[in-house]
Motif scaffolding. Structure first.
Motif, PDB file in Angstrom:
ATOM      1  N   ASP A   1      -7.514  -0.490   5.812  1.00 27.51           N
ATOM      2  CA  ASP A   1      -6.549  -0.316   4.731  1.00 27.51           C
ATOM      3  C   ASP A   1      -5.966  -1.676   4.336  1.00 27.51           C
ATOM      4  OD1 ASP A   1      -6.970   2.393   4.835  1.00 27.51           O
ATOM      5  OD2 ASP A   1      -5.170   2.831   6.000  1.00 27.51           O
TER       6      ASP A   1
ATOM      7  N   ARG B   1       0.838  -1.209   0.000  1.00 29.35           N
ATOM      8  CA  ARG B   1       0.000   0.000   0.000  1.00 29.35           C
ATOM      9  C   ARG B   1       0.863   1.246   0.000  1.00 29.35           C
ATOM     10  NH1 ARG B   1      -2.276  -2.616   4.326  1.00 29.35           N
ATOM     11  NH2 ARG B   1      -1.786  -0.890   5.723  1.00 29.35           N
TER      12      ARG B   1
ATOM     13  N   SER C   1      -6.042   3.981   1.907  1.00 33.01           N
ATOM     14  CA  SER C   1      -5.762   4.853   3.054  1.00 33.01           C
ATOM     15  C   SER C   1      -7.072   5.404   3.609  1.00 33.01           C
ATOM     16  CB  SER C   1      -4.834   6.013   2.651  1.00 33.01           C
ATOM     17  OG  SER C   1      -5.432   6.842   1.683  1.00 33.01           O
TER      18      SER C   1
END
Length: 562
Positions: free
Chosen positions: A193, A44, A133
């Motif tokens: 997330d 991520r 996020s």
């Protein structure tokens, strides 16, 4: 956590039949599954940095065409765990037709809808929504479970009731669905997330970001069975009845099986490296210092080698010379991970996050010191000495590895040369850990007494050696400071210290994570196929010249295809 059978790892494109039956049943029954974490913390972070700091990559043809241009997005979309489940619900032949990122600010609504491209009742589409996020239940998706079976889109029902886009409440949408099927239900999955929601392309869904603070970002990946035609909606035409571009088709990439049927515009995946890149077999390069600098004592780069390896999608190595008081570039960051080794001179490394200047730290370095920079970590250097600075750099990228923790930016010194005649070989570990693109990066410094070394062997990882002192013989060559040696994974190699003084060198081990080896073999097979076809076409056109093309060359090219 989305659990994958062990047989899936490293086997992109292999069909899997042993997924938990309840997971597949829920997808077909309710139209979605909460898949848990499919992107690690490191993946991520890498993707968010890529979107923020990376070179701008325009989508192909339309806003959902990012996977056709962006290798990082393509690699994430073809992860073995994700593809394994997609194959379970779509079958063996799968195409990737959409990849995009979406952002919703606090208070921002995305009206209830079914994706126009995938809303046809008789087609087979799957969408994967992954929070990147600020993801939570209040900022995520709202879904109508079971709405994929209704045979009608929410846009059609909205049109029939005379309501405008975005002007209906969640309760009204649920009531419409229950009128068609009382078993439908409104669901707001609890997501964090990295978590994914995988849903049928016909499912009714929307979102309203009710969280405080920063915007929620998500990645959207869209797949279809290869026999499903993917149509491109007309711009800004979101209402029922849907209208499509008559003469344009979005690009699709086959990610499993074959792409026959459907009449789609098939394109190859984005390249892993420059189209001219060739596999690196073995490299031995000598560097005599002082190396040639740039004009007016500026900066000059000297390429050493570049290409594909068993571990890297693309690896480059070059030596650079920097004049006193100079910087090669302003602080910058890039997708590639990087190793910098100082060979001669002194410098100040500036490493940190320039958005928060307090984190930028200067590091004084000299010969034998090295630095590791993760992907998108900002850095530069300045020659602080009175003479030219010479340094060596390795840069690489590949398939993002699913590690939660990765090495941070590191500056280290190689240990001093301490004579120990009683030990013919001594190795001191300096750095070890996973990175964004490596299962493990390992660095150690070796000291070998004259006559010492090791017999030829193979390693399951790539190895680079940078000579600091003394001399060694390997691959039939004598290497002295500050020569560079590169051994490809699986390639036999040995080493022997020669001369009257101990040999000292830095060793960098690049351990892979499974998927890049398949890609290298695929790239080599593709090049071999091109070579073989060209040879055959040439000799068929000019039969008299066939005997000029060695039979062994034709046999090797043909053999690499199998």
């Amino acid at each position: 956590m989305l659990r994958v059978p062990e047989t899936v790892h490293g086997s992109v494109g292999k069909r899997v039949d042993d997924w938990p039956i309840e997971l597949t049943e829920r997808f077909f029954g309710e139209g979605f599954v909460e898949a848990g974490q499919v992107l690690s913390r490191a993946q991520r972070s890498l993707l968010l940095n890529h979107l923020t700091f990376g070179k701008r990559i325009d989508p192909a043809v339309w806003e959902k065409g990012r996977a056709a241009q962006d290798r990082l997005l393509y690699d994430l979309a073809t992860g073995p765990a994700l593809l394994a489940f997609i194959q379970q619900v779509l079958g063996e032949n799968v195409i990737l037709w959409g990849a995009s990122t979406v952002e919703r600010k606090p208070g921002q609504r995305h009206p209830w809808h079914a994706d126009i491209e995938s809303a046809a009742p008789d087609q087979h589409f799957v969408t994967v929504w992954i929070g990147l996020s600020n993801t939570c239940r209040d900022s995520g998706l709202s879904l109508i479970a079971g709405s994929h079976r209704l045979g009608r889109t929410v846009q059609q029902v909205q049109h029939e009731t005379g309501r405008c886009r975005g002007g209906v409440t969640d309760d009204e949408v649920l009531a419409w669905a229950c009128d068609l099927d009382p078993q439908c239900a409104l669901v707001r999955p609890a997501v964090s997330d990295g978590d994914a929601i995988i849903f049928d392309g016909r499912l009714w869904h929307g979102s309203l970001n009710l969280s405080d603070g920063e915007a929620r970002k998500a990645l959207l990946l869209q797949y279809a069975s290869a026999d499903s035609p993917v149509l491109m909606p007309k711009p800004s035409r979101f209402e029922w009845p849907f209208e499509f571009e008559p003469d344009r088709r979005p690009p699709v990439i086959v990610v499993s099986g074959s792409g026959n049927g459907g009449g789609n515009l098939q394109i190859p995946p984005p390249p892993t490296s420059p189209t001219t890149a060739q596999p690196i077999i073995a490299e031995v390069r000598s560097l005599d210092l002082p190396h040639e600098g740039g004009p007016d004592r500026g900066w000059r780069s000297h390429p050493l080698f570049s290409g594909l390896t068993e571990v890297h999608d693309h690896l480059t190595c070059h030596a650079s010379v920097l004049g006193p008081g100079r910087m090669p570039h302003p602080p910058h960051s890039h997708l590639e991970e990087e190793l910098l080794i100082v060979l001669d001179g002194t410098a100040e490394l500036l490493v940190g996050n320039w958005a928060a200047s307090a984190t930028v730290k200067p590091h004084q370095v000299g010969p034998g010191m090295f630095a590791y920079y993760p992907a998108y970590w900002h850095h530069t250097l300045r020659n602080t000495g009175a003479r030219p600075l010479t340094y060596l750099m390795f840069k690489w990228h590949g398939v993002p590895v699913g590690n939660d923790e990765t090495l941070g930016a590191t500056v280290l010194n190689s240990p001093s040369d301490r004579a120990d005649a009683a030990r013919s070989y001594r190795a001191t570990r300096l750095l070890e850990g996973p990175t964004n693109f490596l299962g493990k990066l390992h660095v150690h410094c070796s000291t070998v007494q004259p006559g010492g070394g090791y017999e030829p062997h193979t390693d399951p990882y790539d190895v680079a050696i940078v000579m600091l002192a003394g001399a060694v013989e390997t691959l039939g060559r004598r290497i002295q400071p500050f020569g560079v040696i590169y051994y490809r994974a699986g390639e036999p190699h040995g080493l022997r210290a020669v001369g009257s003084t101990p040999a000292r060198y830095l060793v960098f081990e690049f351990h892979g994570a499974g998927r890049t080896r398949e890609k290298l073999r695929g790239a080599m097979a593709e090049e071999a196929g091109t070579l073989y076809r060209r040879i055959e076409r040439f000799t068929r056109r000019y039969p008299a010249l066939r005997r000029m093309v060695p039979r062994r060359l034709r046999k090797v090219a043909r053999g690499l295809l199998t």
